[in-house]
Write an enzyme that holds these catalytic residues in place. Structure first.
Site, PDB file in Angstrom:
ATOM      1  N   GLU A  64       0.828  -1.214   0.000  1.00 51.50           N
ATOM      2  CA  GLU A  64       0.000   0.000   0.000  1.00 51.50           C
ATOM      3  C   GLU A  64       0.860   1.261   0.000  1.00 51.50           C
ATOM      4  O   GLU A  64       1.913   1.310   0.647  1.00 51.50           O
ATOM      5  CB  GLU A  64      -0.923   0.057   1.225  1.00 51.50           C
ATOM      6  CG  GLU A  64      -2.383  -0.195   0.911  1.00 51.50           C
ATOM      7  CD  GLU A  64      -2.728  -1.663   0.963  1.00 51.50           C
ATOM      8  OE1 GLU A  64      -3.836  -2.018   0.518  1.00 51.50           O
ATOM      9  OE2 GLU A  64      -1.907  -2.448   1.439  1.00 51.50           O
ATOM     10  N   THR A  65       0.374   2.242  -0.744  1.00 56.13           N
ATOM     11  CA  THR A  65       0.854   3.617  -0.644  1.00 56.13           C
ATOM     12  C   THR A  65      -0.330   4.450  -0.168  1.00 56.13           C
ATOM     13  O   THR A  65      -1.428   4.355  -0.735  1.00 56.13           O
ATOM     14  CB  THR A  65       1.368   4.133  -1.994  1.00 56.13           C
ATOM     15  OG1 THR A  65       2.497   3.345  -2.391  1.00 56.13           O
ATOM     16  CG2 THR A  65       1.782   5.592  -1.907  1.00 56.13           C
TER      17      THR A  65
END
Length: 283
Positions: A64-65
């Site tokens: 995830e970003t």
């Protein structure tokens, strides 16, 4: 990651992307570098076009970003895997709270995040950070067609199968079997859910249960430590063990610990985090 999206979420006002972007990489649900689950955290003045946000997440190539934007009553928070925006993410929320507290971006003792899963909270708890998340208990039911085969779990090994709005859950009794599973990612892409959680009793002294998590349809073959999965695991193991607070260890190659306290329709996820990298992305 689910087709169900909360009515309220982070405000979206597309702007031109910044020419450079500060990025902080944080390992979440661990107290040491190069363990837990890494997330990239970006603080923005405004949200650019979604295609740009997705391109950044694909470039970072982490599970995830997360993109933060300050607002009057807290923070907008959005999460992207390399392949798609998702509805709920625990480790990147923990990482975002860690960055805000560490860099003193907010002087409030408790943070408020506006997300696709509604309002989430975060507060300091000594060296840990406690997250206020929705409980996502699994409803018992037959596993999705092909799920057990894809996981490599024999039907007789599954003592519980069910699902919530996000994931399939399979519980087995042997922690050694859980550790040795080598699922078919092709098979798991066909189950029609965000991902699959496999759990077992623990063989680790500090933990009550173990888990692993697979979401190849969203570009995450095996997630190192999945906070949102513990929104499901916490209620299951709390009921099974007869106490509201339990501790999970996600038995991935990196590994990580999550404390879970179930309170009705909410869970508190506790974890630690450490900054491992700071950089600037040229756009």
């Amino acid at each position: 990651m689910s087709a169900e999206v909360a009515a309220e979420g982070p405000a979206r006002e597309p702007r031109d992307p910044p020419r450079t972007l500060d990025i902080v990489q944080v390992d979440a649900f661990t107290e040491r570098p190069f363990a837990g689950n890494p997330a990239a955290i970006c603080v923005l003045d405004a949200y650019p076009d979604d295609r740009w946000l997705q391109a950044v997440a694909r470039e970072m190539n982490l599970s995830e970003t997360a993109f933060l934007r300050r607002r009057r009553d807290g923070w907008d928070l959005r999460w992207f895997t390399p392949a798609a925006e998702v509805d709920l993410c625990g480790h990147a929320t923990l990482a975002a709270a860690h960055v805000i507290f560490q860099d003193r971006l907010d002087d409030l003792p408790e943070l408020r995040f506006h997300t696709l899963s509604g309002e989430l909270g975060a507060r300091r708890d000594g060296e840990w950070i406690a997250l206020d998340f929705p409980a996502e208990p699994a409803r018992a039911g037959a596993p999705a067609e092909g799920l057990l085969e894809a996981l490599g779990v024999r039907p007789a090994e599954a003592v519980f199968t069910g699902r919530n709005r996000l994931d399939e859950l399979v519980v087995i009794e042997d922690p050694a079997r859980l550790r040795e599973l080598a699922p078919s990612m092709t098979g798991l892409r066909k189950i029609g859910m965000r991902g699959a959680i496999v759990s077992s009793p623990s063989d680790v002294g500090e933990a009550d249960f173990l888990s692993r998590y697979f979401a190849p349809s969203f570009g995450v073959p095996e997630d190192p430590v999945t906070g949102s999965a513990h929104c499901c695991l916490g209620p299951y193991w709390s009921e099974r063990l007869g106490r509201p607070r339990v501790v999970g260890y996600q038995a991935s190659a990196r590994g990580g610990t999550v404390r879970v306290t179930t309170r009705g329709d909410r869970v508190e996820l506790g974890g630690r985090a450490v900054t491992v990298m700071r950089g600037r992305l040229s756009t």
